[in-house]
Design a protein around this motif. Structure first.
Motif, short mmCIF file in Angstrom:
data_model
loop_
_atom_site.label_atom_id
_atom_site.label_comp_id
_atom_site.label_asym_id
_atom_site.label_seq_id
_atom_site.Cartn_x
_atom_site.Cartn_y
_atom_site.Cartn_z
N GLU A 54 16.80 -38.29 39.25
CA GLU A 54 17.66 -39.13 40.09
C GLU A 54 18.16 -40.38 39.37
O GLU A 54 19.12 -41.00 39.82
CB GLU A 54 16.93 -39.51 41.37
CG GLU A 54 16.79 -38.35 42.34
CD GLU A 54 16.39 -38.81 43.72
OE1 GLU A 54 15.76 -39.89 43.82
OE2 GLU A 54 16.69 -38.12 44.69
N SER A 56 19.39 -40.29 36.40
CA SER A 56 20.23 -39.72 35.35
C SER A 56 19.38 -39.12 34.24
O SER A 56 18.16 -38.94 34.40
CB SER A 56 21.20 -40.77 34.77
OG SER A 56 22.23 -40.12 34.02
N THR A 219 26.54 -39.60 35.56
CA THR A 219 25.96 -40.83 36.10
C THR A 219 24.74 -40.53 36.97
O THR A 219 24.49 -39.38 37.35
CB THR A 219 27.00 -41.57 36.95
OG1 THR A 219 27.36 -40.73 38.07
CG2 THR A 219 28.25 -41.89 36.12
N GLN A 221 24.52 -41.36 40.02
CA GLN A 221 25.04 -40.91 41.31
C GLN A 221 25.34 -39.42 41.28
O GLN A 221 25.09 -38.70 42.26
CB GLN A 221 26.31 -41.68 41.67
CG GLN A 221 26.84 -41.37 43.08
CD GLN A 221 25.80 -41.67 44.15
OE1 GLN A 221 25.22 -42.74 44.20
NE2 GLN A 221 25.55 -40.69 45.02
N LYS A 222 25.87 -38.93 40.15
CA LYS A 222 26.14 -37.50 40.05
C LYS A 222 24.84 -36.71 40.12
O LYS A 222 24.78 -35.65 40.76
CB LYS A 222 26.89 -37.21 38.75
CG LYS A 222 27.31 -35.75 38.58
CD LYS A 222 28.18 -35.57 37.35
CE LYS A 222 29.54 -36.23 37.51
NZ LYS A 222 30.44 -35.94 36.36
N LYS A 224 22.10 -37.67 41.65
CA LYS A 224 21.65 -37.73 43.05
C LYS A 224 22.40 -36.72 43.90
O LYS A 224 21.82 -36.05 44.76
CB LYS A 224 21.82 -39.14 43.59
CG LYS A 224 20.83 -40.17 43.07
CD LYS A 224 21.05 -41.52 43.75
CE LYS A 224 19.96 -42.52 43.35
NZ LYS A 224 20.05 -42.89 41.92
N ASN A 225 23.73 -36.62 43.69
CA ASN A 225 24.53 -35.68 44.48
C ASN A 225 24.09 -34.24 44.25
O ASN A 225 24.02 -33.44 45.19
CB ASN A 225 26.01 -35.83 44.11
CG ASN A 225 26.59 -37.17 44.56
OD1 ASN A 225 26.02 -37.85 45.40
ND2 ASN A 225 27.72 -37.54 43.98
#
Length: 270
Positions: A54, A56, A219, A221-222, A224-225
């Protein structure tokens, strides 16, 4: 099945409802090959291995090298090489981290070989002696293998599992043919698309440069997604399917020693 995480917990997927566990950091690891061009024609290939979660990718964990062979990359990504990379990664992970892997051959080297039916009788005897198991020398090979089966569980261990355990990490293996449960597969797919779009010269060095650019586009965020997608969609779908099977599939019961067709015929004749 597999374990996956929310932001602060590990949830187990199996034949019973999810159970909350102690908070653990969750990582996923995988290896993939990069083909020189999108048509997968003959040429140089870049084999890469990385690990992330999470937060990265784990810093300085990328391992990339040029393939020297034209066949399956399993010929070059061998157990010893992966284990060497893995040993350098473990100290960089937090205590009690959960590392998710598939069952690739180079992830699955055993601590020691366990006797199988193809072994010579004398070799099976030597193995039993090596673990100090007593047996009668007159026993047949099949009888020796039965003794092996009684004791092999204690010796049927994977090298990297034991490496992780020695450093207070947990290695979680995905079920066979369930790569969709590994979020890093989505990361790899995104990176490969990036390389395919940017790779216009089809020169190895240019492709390699683009690949490293692709790594930089991933990233936290990527990550996490991708993890949330696996958790909320893929795992939930498997939970639903598991529930359907339990509800609608009736158990098959066979009465040993009774031929049902013969029994029914006898009833009709009486």
């Amino acid at each position: 099945m597999s374990n996956t995480n929310t932001a602060n917990e590990i949830v187990e997927i199996g034949l019973s409802p999810p159970k909350k566990r102690a908070k653990k950091q969750h990582f996923v690891a995988s290896t993939k090959e990069m083909i020189l061009n999108i048509y997968k024609s003959k040429g140089k290939r870049l084999i890469v291995c990385h690990i992330g979660g999470e937060d990265s990718f784990v810093p300085d964990a990328l391992w990339a090298f040029e393939s020297k062979k034209s066949g399956d990359y399993y010929e070059e990504m061998v157990g010893e090489s992966f284990e060497n990379w893995f040993s350098n990664i473990l100290p960089r992970l937090e205590e009690n981290s959960v590392i998710v892997l598939d069952n690739a051959p180079y992830h699955s080297r055993k601590m020691e070989k366990i006797p199988i039916s193809g072994w010579k009788k004398s070799d099976i005897q030597d193995w039993l002696r090596s673990i100090q198991i007593k047996f009668d020398d007159s026993l047949l090979k099949v009888e020796l293998l039965a003794i092996v089966n009684e004791h092999k569980k204690s010796y049927n261990k994977f090298i990297i599992d034991e490496m992780a355990k020695s450093q207070n990490k947990i290695l979680l293996r995905l079920p066979p043919y369930h790569c969709e449960l590994n979020p890093i597969e989505l990361i790899w797919a995104d990176m490969k698309n990036y390389v395919a779009e940017k790779n216009t010269t089809f020169k190895f060095q240019d492709m390699k440069t683009i690949f490293f650019e692709a790594v930089g586009t991933v990233t936290a965020q990527k990550w996490k997604n991708c993890i949330q997608h696996v958790q909320n969609n893929v795992e939930q779908k498997m939970w639903d399917l598991d529930n359907v099977i339990e509800i609608h599939v009736e158990p098959l019961i066979i009465n040993v020693g009774e031929d049902s067709s013969t029994s029914e015929l006898d009833d009709e004749l009486e």
